[in-house]
Design a protein around this motif. Structure first.
Motif, PDB file in Angstrom:
ATOM      1  N   LYS A 101      54.702 -11.267 -11.191  1.00 15.32           N
ATOM      2  CA  LYS A 101      54.255 -11.470 -12.566  1.00 15.32           C
ATOM      3  C   LYS A 101      52.935 -12.226 -12.576  1.00 15.32           C
ATOM      4  N   LYS A 102      52.138 -11.907 -13.562  1.00 15.86           N
ATOM      5  CA  LYS A 102      50.860 -12.592 -13.739  1.00 15.86           C
ATOM      6  C   LYS A 102      51.110 -13.979 -14.305  1.00 15.86           C
ATOM      7  N   SER A 103      50.233 -14.882 -13.989  1.00 19.28           N
ATOM      8  CA  SER A 103      50.322 -16.251 -14.474  1.00 19.28           C
ATOM      9  C   SER A 103      49.017 -16.628 -15.154  1.00 19.28           C
ATOM     10  N   VAL A 104      49.083 -17.512 -16.137  1.00 18.75           N
ATOM     11  CA  VAL A 104      47.855 -17.989 -16.775  1.00 18.75           C
ATOM     12  C   VAL A 104      46.997 -18.769 -15.789  1.00 18.75           C
ATOM     13  N   ASN A 105      47.561 -19.175 -14.686  1.00 22.28           N
ATOM     14  CA  ASN A 105      46.824 -19.928 -13.669  1.00 22.28           C
ATOM     15  C   ASN A 105      46.162 -19.040 -12.631  1.00 22.28           C
ATOM     16  N   ASP A 106      46.412 -17.717 -12.705  1.00 19.19           N
ATOM     17  CA  ASP A 106      45.782 -16.804 -11.757  1.00 19.19           C
ATOM     18  C   ASP A 106      44.274 -16.811 -11.968  1.00 19.19           C
ATOM     19  N   SER A 107      43.538 -16.853 -10.883  1.00 24.46           N
ATOM     20  CA  SER A 107      42.085 -16.827 -10.966  1.00 24.46           C
ATOM     21  C   SER A 107      41.641 -15.384 -11.163  1.00 24.46           C
ATOM     22  N   SER A 108      40.865 -15.132 -12.174  1.00 22.54           N
ATOM     23  CA  SER A 108      40.386 -13.785 -12.444  1.00 22.54           C
ATOM     24  C   SER A 108      38.917 -13.846 -12.840  1.00 22.54           C
ATOM     25  N   GLU A 109      38.155 -12.966 -12.273  1.00 23.58           N
ATOM     26  CA  GLU A 109      36.738 -12.894 -12.602  1.00 23.58           C
ATOM     27  C   GLU A 109      36.443 -11.604 -13.341  1.00 23.58           C
ATOM     28  N   ASN A 110      37.400 -11.111 -14.119  1.00 25.01           N
ATOM     29  CA  ASN A 110      37.191  -9.877 -14.856  1.00 25.01           C
ATOM     30  C   ASN A 110      36.159 -10.053 -15.959  1.00 25.01           C
ATOM     31  N   PHE A 111      35.611  -8.941 -16.378  1.00 26.56           N
ATOM     32  CA  PHE A 111      34.644  -8.841 -17.467  1.00 26.56           C
ATOM     33  C   PHE A 111      35.176  -9.562 -18.703  1.00 26.56           C
ATOM     34  N   LYS A 112      34.353 -10.406 -19.269  1.00 31.48           N
ATOM     35  CA  LYS A 112      34.690 -11.118 -20.495  1.00 31.48           C
ATOM     36  C   LYS A 112      33.573 -10.879 -21.501  1.00 31.48           C
ATOM     37  N   VAL A 113      33.908 -10.979 -22.785  1.00 25.02           N
ATOM     38  CA  VAL A 113      32.943 -10.747 -23.852  1.00 25.02           C
ATOM     39  C   VAL A 113      32.813 -12.011 -24.689  1.00 25.02           C
ATOM     40  N   SER A 114      31.583 -12.352 -25.052  1.00 23.89           N
ATOM     41  CA  SER A 114      31.334 -13.486 -25.938  1.00 23.89           C
ATOM     42  C   SER A 114      30.379 -13.044 -27.050  1.00 23.89           C
ATOM     43  N   PHE A 115      30.630 -13.548 -28.249  1.00 23.30           N
ATOM     44  CA  PHE A 115      29.746 -13.274 -29.383  1.00 23.30           C
ATOM     45  C   PHE A 115      28.956 -14.522 -29.768  1.00 23.30           C
ATOM     46  N   GLN A 116      28.835 -15.449 -28.828  1.00 25.76           N
ATOM     47  CA  GLN A 116      28.142 -16.718 -29.056  1.00 25.76           C
ATOM     48  C   GLN A 116      26.694 -16.520 -29.509  1.00 25.76           C
ATOM     49  N   PHE A 117      26.024 -15.483 -29.014  1.00 26.02           N
ATOM     50  CA  PHE A 117      24.601 -15.293 -29.288  1.00 26.02           C
ATOM     51  C   PHE A 117      24.307 -14.086 -30.185  1.00 26.02           C
ATOM     52  N   ILE A 118      25.298 -13.605 -30.932  1.00 25.09           N
ATOM     53  CA  ILE A 118      25.098 -12.416 -31.774  1.00 25.09           C
ATOM     54  C   ILE A 118      23.985 -12.664 -32.798  1.00 25.09           C
ATOM     55  N   ASP A 119      23.102 -11.670 -32.926  1.00 25.53           N
ATOM     56  CA  ASP A 119      21.990 -11.747 -33.869  1.00 25.53           C
ATOM     57  C   ASP A 119      22.035 -10.507 -34.759  1.00 25.53           C
ATOM     58  N   THR A 120      22.433 -10.680 -36.003  1.00 20.25           N
ATOM     59  CA  THR A 120      22.496  -9.558 -36.944  1.00 20.25           C
ATOM     60  C   THR A 120      21.355  -9.613 -37.953  1.00 20.25           C
ATOM     61  N   SER A 121      20.371 -10.453 -37.692  1.00 15.78           N
ATOM     62  CA  SER A 121      19.284 -10.660 -38.656  1.00 15.78           C
ATOM     63  C   SER A 121      18.098  -9.719 -38.473  1.00 15.78           C
ATOM     64  N   GLN A 122      18.035  -9.031 -37.352  1.00 13.81           N
ATOM     65  CA  GLN A 122      16.844  -8.227 -37.088  1.00 13.81           C
ATOM     66  C   GLN A 122      16.941  -6.840 -37.729  1.00 13.81           C
ATOM     67  N   LYS A 123      15.797  -6.295 -38.079  1.00 13.86           N
ATOM     68  CA  LYS A 123      15.706  -5.046 -38.841  1.00 13.86           C
ATOM     69  C   LYS A 123      16.526  -3.898 -38.243  1.00 13.86           C
ATOM     70  N   PHE A 124      16.468  -3.697 -36.959  1.00  9.70           N
ATOM     71  CA  PHE A 124      17.150  -2.566 -36.345  1.00  9.70           C
ATOM     72  C   PHE A 124      18.525  -2.925 -35.779  1.00  9.70           C
ATOM     73  N   GLY A 125      18.923  -4.171 -35.951  1.00 11.79           N
ATOM     74  CA  GLY A 125      20.255  -4.589 -35.550  1.00 11.79           C
ATOM     75  C   GLY A 125      21.259  -4.275 -36.647  1.00 11.79           C
ATOM     76  N   SER A 126      22.514  -4.241 -36.304  1.00 11.89           N
ATOM     77  CA  SER A 126      23.572  -3.963 -37.270  1.00 11.89           C
ATOM     78  C   SER A 126      24.516  -5.148 -37.363  1.00 11.89           C
ATOM     79  N   THR A 127      25.374  -5.102 -38.367  1.00 12.37           N
ATOM     80  CA  THR A 127      26.404  -6.121 -38.549  1.00 12.37           C
ATOM     81  C   THR A 127      27.761  -5.517 -38.196  1.00 12.37           C
ATOM     82  N   PHE A 128      28.743  -6.378 -38.055  1.00 11.81           N
ATOM     83  CA  PHE A 128      30.103  -5.899 -37.803  1.00 11.81           C
ATOM     84  C   PHE A 128      30.583  -5.022 -38.958  1.00 11.81           C
ATOM     85  N   LYS A 129      30.264  -5.419 -40.193  1.00 12.79           N
ATOM     86  CA  LYS A 129      30.681  -4.634 -41.360  1.00 12.79           C
ATOM     87  C   LYS A 129      30.063  -3.239 -41.330  1.00 12.79           C
TER      88      LYS A 129
END
Length: 146
Positions: free
Chosen positions: A20-48
């Motif tokens: 069984k997997k454990s929360v303590n297992d070390s994993s370097e899998n792909f992760k996603v962050s929206f910390q730097f999302i920029d929806t203000s630029q003309k050609f960018g889009s928003t989540f909506k």
């Protein structure tokens, strides 16, 4: 005639599946962050905007698949590419956001057709910066001719 004793060994595959997997297992899998999302630029889009056009669900499905493996193992130069530097001014319709680190390692993931998610990577994390449904982050002859 000598008799041979066969010791029954446990299957490696079976033991892996049973562990069984454990929360303590070390994993370097792909992760996603929206910390730097920029929806203000003309050609960018928003989540909506992406939600209205059905792209938000496609993006999340795409990310769901990427999150199962290590980030760098999935870079294929086609669907997932690392650009390195921000594009030169004559190759983009976006501006470098002030809140993104200057040494960002820029990358993109194709969602469908010319729709891409632009961000930068640090170790195993893809930081989403732009939702680019018209492929204006890195202009190519093929895209600009359409």
């Amino acid at each position: 005639m000598p008799s041979f004793r066969k010791d029954k060994q446990k299957s490696i595959i079976k033991s892996t599946l049973e562990s069984k997997k454990s929360v303590n297992d070390s994993s370097e899998n792909f992760k996603v962050s929206f910390q730097f999302i920029d929806t203000s630029q003309k050609f960018g889009s928003t989540f909506k905007d992406w939600q209205k056009s059905g792209l938000l669900a496609k993006m999340l499905e795409c990310f769901s698949g990427y999150c199962c493996n290590q980030l760098l193992q999935q870079v294929d130069g086609d669907k997932f590419s690392i650009y390195g530097n921000f594009p030169p001014k004559d190759k983009t319709l976006f501006s470098f956001p002030e809140f993104v680190p200057e040494d960002a390692n820029w990358a993109r993931i194709h969602i469908t057709g010319k729709v891409v998610v632009i961000g930068h990577i640090v170790k195993d994390t893809f930081y989403v910066v732009f939702l680019d449904k018209t492929h204006k982050f890195w202009l190519t002859k093929r895209i600009t001719d359409n």
